[in-house]
Design an enzyme around this catalytic site. Structure first.
Site, PDB file in Angstrom:
ATOM      1  N   GLY A  43      38.538  40.443  42.980  1.00  8.99           N
ATOM      2  CA  GLY A  43      37.367  39.663  43.348  1.00  8.99           C
ATOM      3  C   GLY A  43      37.760  38.313  43.910  1.00  8.99           C
ATOM      4  O   GLY A  43      38.945  37.994  44.056  1.00  8.99           O
ATOM      5  N   GLY A  44      36.732  37.517  44.233  1.00 10.86           N
ATOM      6  CA  GLY A  44      36.992  36.207  44.806  1.00 10.86           C
ATOM      7  C   GLY A  44      37.685  35.259  43.850  1.00 10.86           C
ATOM      8  O   GLY A  44      38.396  34.350  44.268  1.00 10.86           O
ATOM      9  N   PHE A  45      37.490  35.461  42.544  1.00  6.15           N
ATOM     10  CA  PHE A  45      38.044  34.547  41.555  1.00  6.15           C
ATOM     11  C   PHE A  45      39.158  35.160  40.732  1.00  6.15           C
ATOM     12  O   PHE A  45      39.657  34.535  39.803  1.00  6.15           O
ATOM     13  CB  PHE A  45      36.941  34.028  40.630  1.00  6.15           C
ATOM     14  CG  PHE A  45      35.902  33.228  41.338  1.00  6.15           C
ATOM     15  CD1 PHE A  45      36.254  32.166  42.158  1.00  6.15           C
ATOM     16  CD2 PHE A  45      34.573  33.554  41.213  1.00  6.15           C
ATOM     17  CE1 PHE A  45      35.296  31.438  42.818  1.00  6.15           C
ATOM     18  CE2 PHE A  45      33.603  32.822  41.874  1.00  6.15           C
ATOM     19  CZ  PHE A  45      33.967  31.755  42.689  1.00  6.15           C
ATOM     20  N   GLY A  46      39.582  36.395  41.060  1.00  5.23           N
ATOM     21  CA  GLY A  46      40.687  36.974  40.322  1.00  5.23           C
ATOM     22  C   GLY A  46      40.660  38.492  40.303  1.00  5.23           C
ATOM     23  O   GLY A  46      39.716  39.131  40.785  1.00  5.23           O
TER      24      GLY A  46
ATOM     25  N   VAL B 288      40.692  42.274  38.423  1.00  4.19           N
ATOM     26  CA  VAL B 288      40.023  42.902  37.280  1.00  4.19           C
ATOM     27  C   VAL B 288      40.847  44.097  36.821  1.00  4.19           C
ATOM     28  O   VAL B 288      41.268  44.922  37.643  1.00  4.19           O
ATOM     29  CB  VAL B 288      38.599  43.353  37.651  1.00  4.19           C
ATOM     30  CG1 VAL B 288      37.900  43.957  36.428  1.00  4.19           C
ATOM     31  CG2 VAL B 288      37.790  42.185  38.198  1.00  4.19           C
TER      32      VAL B 288
ATOM     33  N   ASP C  68      25.647  34.054  44.587  1.00  3.32           N
ATOM     34  CA  ASP C  68      26.593  34.979  45.229  1.00  3.32           C
ATOM     35  C   ASP C  68      26.140  36.427  45.054  1.00  3.32           C
ATOM     36  O   ASP C  68      26.937  37.306  44.713  1.00  3.32           O
ATOM     37  CB  ASP C  68      27.996  34.779  44.662  1.00  3.32           C
ATOM     38  CG  ASP C  68      29.086  35.276  45.613  1.00  3.32           C
ATOM     39  OD1 ASP C  68      28.790  35.464  46.808  1.00  3.32           O
ATOM     40  OD2 ASP C  68      30.222  35.480  45.152  1.00  3.32           O
TER      41      ASP C  68
ATOM     42  N   LEU D  96      41.512  47.474  38.407  1.00  2.00           N
ATOM     43  CA  LEU D  96      40.258  48.060  38.875  1.00  2.00           C
ATOM     44  C   LEU D  96      39.838  47.518  40.226  1.00  2.00           C
ATOM     45  O   LEU D  96      39.166  48.192  41.000  1.00  2.00           O
ATOM     46  CB  LEU D  96      39.147  47.796  37.851  1.00  2.00           C
ATOM     47  CG  LEU D  96      39.317  48.448  36.484  1.00  2.00           C
ATOM     48  CD1 LEU D  96      38.222  47.973  35.541  1.00  2.00           C
ATOM     49  CD2 LEU D  96      39.279  49.973  36.613  1.00  2.00           C
ATOM     50  N   GLY D  97      40.206  46.276  40.502  1.00  2.00           N
ATOM     51  CA  GLY D  97      39.792  45.679  41.770  1.00  2.00           C
ATOM     52  C   GLY D  97      40.192  44.222  41.854  1.00  2.00           C
ATOM     53  O   GLY D  97      40.791  43.661  40.935  1.00  2.00           O
TER      54      GLY D  97
END
Length: 407
Positions: A128-131, A133, A245, A125-126
Site C-alpha cells: 500500500g501507500g504507507f507500507g 501488508v 483516500d 499480501l500486498g
C-alpha cells in the site's frame, strides 16, 4: 650528487655525516637530535618526533577503532530490539498519544510478537501507500493482516491517524483494528483478515478472468455497503472522520464480499460539530481527490470531499470506462463523466442486456455517482442521502445539472 657533496652540505649546516658499513651516506646528524637528509635544513625530523607522531597515530587509530566498535554495537542492539537510533525522534510524540488514548486503542504487541505471527514476514499480501501488508495468525488461530508502516513523513502521522481514527469505529463496513506495534521505527497495524482482497482486484483489473467478474447485483450491494460505512464515519461514530483516500484499493472484501473501508493513514478527525476541515495540502489519490482539496475556490474541505471520491469510484464500478467510448474521449478520463451523462439510457440498457431489474441498478449507481462528483461541495448529497437514493426507486431519481469538472 655524490656522497662527498652530501657530507659537505651536512657539515655546512652544522651536522655530522653518517655512513653505512658499506660507505653509503645515510643522513646528517644534527646538534638538536634531528636527522637531516642531506643536511639539517632539509627533511629534518627527529627520531623522538617520529616516535611521538607514531604514538599519536596509534592513539588516534585506537580511539577511532573503539568509537566504530561502540557505534556498531549500538546499531546491533537497537536493530535487534526493533528500533533505529536515528528514526526514534518521533517516538515521544507517539508514546504521548498512546498514553492519552490508552482506553481507545486495542492490544499492543511487541515487534517480536509481530515477527512470530507473520513467520518473519513470510507471506506478503500486498503493498500500500504507507507500507507492505503480510499474512499473519494470532495465538488463538485467527488470521490477520499485518501492515508494516513506512511512515514517509517520519513524524508518526500515518500511525497516529490510523490508530486515532479506526479505534473509534465499530461498523460492519469498516475494517477492525485488532492490535498494533510501536517500537522505535518499527510500527505495525494488525487488522482482521479479508480473504477476498481489495475491490480493485474484481472491478478494475483490465485483465481479470471470469472468476474475478462480479455480478451487477453484487457490485450494487458493495456500493451500498461502502456508502453505509462512509455514512457511519461521517455521522454515526462518536467523532466524525473524513477518510480522504476512498478508492478501490482501500475497500476490502470479506469471505461474503461484504465491503470494509480500510487504510486511514490520511484520515482527519472532526472534533467539533462543524464539518469544515483544515488541511495542510492536497491529500488523496489522483482521480479521486475532490476539487476543493486542490483549491479553496471550489469551497471548504469537509465530509463532502469523501462523497466526491465515492462518486468517482462508483462510476468506475459500473465499468463504463471499458465500454465503447469514442477514441477521442477514451484517450482522456476527463471526458468520461460527460460521456456517461449524455449516453445514460443507452448505456444502462446495453450494460444490463435488457434486464429491467439490472437496468435499474446500473442507472442508480450512475446517477448517484454523477450527483456525488458535482464541482461545488454543497451541491453533492450527504452519504445519508446517497444511501436513501440507492435504496429508493429510480422513478424519483433525477439527473443532476450537467455541471461537471473536466480535470
Amino acid at each position: 650528487m655524490n656522497k662527498t657533496d652530501n657530507c659537505y652540505l651536512c657539515k655546512q649546516s652544522g651536522g655530522q655525516c653518517a655512513y653505512s658499513q658499506n660507505g653509503e651516506f645515510r643522513g646528517c646528524l644534527c646538534s638538536n637530535g634531528t636527522v637531516g637528509n642531506p643536511d639539517c635544513k632539509i627533511n629534518g625530523s627527529s627520531r623522538s618526533g617520529r616516535h611521538s607522531k607514531t604514538k599519536t597515530y596509534i592513539v588516534a587509530s585506537t580511539s577511532c577503532l573503539l568509537f566504530i566498535c561502540l557505534f556498531a554495537l549500538t546499531f546491533f542492539f537497537t536493530f535487534k530490539n526493533g528500533s533505529h537510533p536515528f528514526e526514534a525522534k518521533n517516538e515521544p510524540r507517539i508514546e504521548s498519544f498512546l498514553q492519552k488514548n490508552e482506553k481507545l486503542h486495542p492490544k499492543r504487541y511487541t515487534y517480536m510478537d509481530v515477527k512470530r505471527m507473520t513467520k518473519s514476514f513470510a507471506g506478503k499480501l500486498g503493498q500500500g501507500g504507507f507500507g507492505a501488508v503480510y499474512m499473519g495468525s494470532l495465538s488463538d488461530g485467527r488470521q490477520v493482516a499485518v501492515k508494516m508502516l513506512n511512515d514517509t513523513k517520519a513524524d508518526g502521522e500515518e500511525f497516529i491517524n490510523e490508530v486515532a481514527s479506526i479505534s473509534r469505529t465499530s461498523h460492519v463496513n469498516v475494517v477492525t483494528l485488532l492490535g498494533f506495534c510501536s517500537e522505535g521505527s518499527k510500527r505495525a497495524l494488525i487488522y482482521e483478515y479479508m480473504p477476498n482482497g481489495s475491490l480493485e482486484k474484481y472491478a478494475f483489473n483490465v485483465n481479470m478472468n471470469s472468476e474475478n467478474i462480479l455480478s451487477w447485483e453484487k457490485l450494487f450491494d458493495i456500493a451500498i455497503g461502502i456508502a453505509r460505512g462512509l455514512e457511519y464515519l461521517h455521522r454515526g461514530c462518536s467523532t466524525r472522520i473524513v477518510h480522504f483516500d476512498i478508492k478501490p484499493h482501500n475497500i476490502l472484501l470479506d469471505q461474503d464480499f461484504c465491503p470494509k473501508i480500510s487504510d486511514f493513514g490520511l484520515a482527519k478527525l472532526c472534533l467539533n460539530k462543524g464539518s469544515a476541515i483544515s488541511i495542510g495540502g492536497a491529500r488523496g489519490t489522483i482521480g479521486y481527490i475532490a476539487p476543493e482539496v486542490y483549491s479553496k475556490q471550489f469551497g471548504t474541505v469537509s465530509t463532502k470531499s469523501d462523497v466526491y471520491s465515492y462518486g468517482m469510484m462508483v462510476l468506475e464500478m459500473v465499468g463504463a470506462r471499458d465500454k465503447n467510448i469514442n477514441a477521442e474521449s477514451e484517450s482522456s478520463s476527463q471526458y468520461f463523466p460527460h460521456w456517461i451523462y449524455e449516453h445514460l439510457n443507452d448505456y444502462c440498457i446495453s450494460a444490463s442486456e435488457i434486464n429491467g431489474e439490472i437496468t435499474e441498478l446500473v442507472r442508480k449507481m450512475i446517477v448517484v455517482g454523477l450527483w456525488c462528483i458535482q464541482v461545488i461541495p454543497t451541491d453533492r448529497p450527504s452519504m445519508t442521502r446517497v444511501v436513501e437514493m440507492l435504496e429508493g426507486s429510480t422513478s424519483t431519481l433525477e439527473l443532476p445539472p450537467k455541471v461537471l469538472l473536466s480535470l
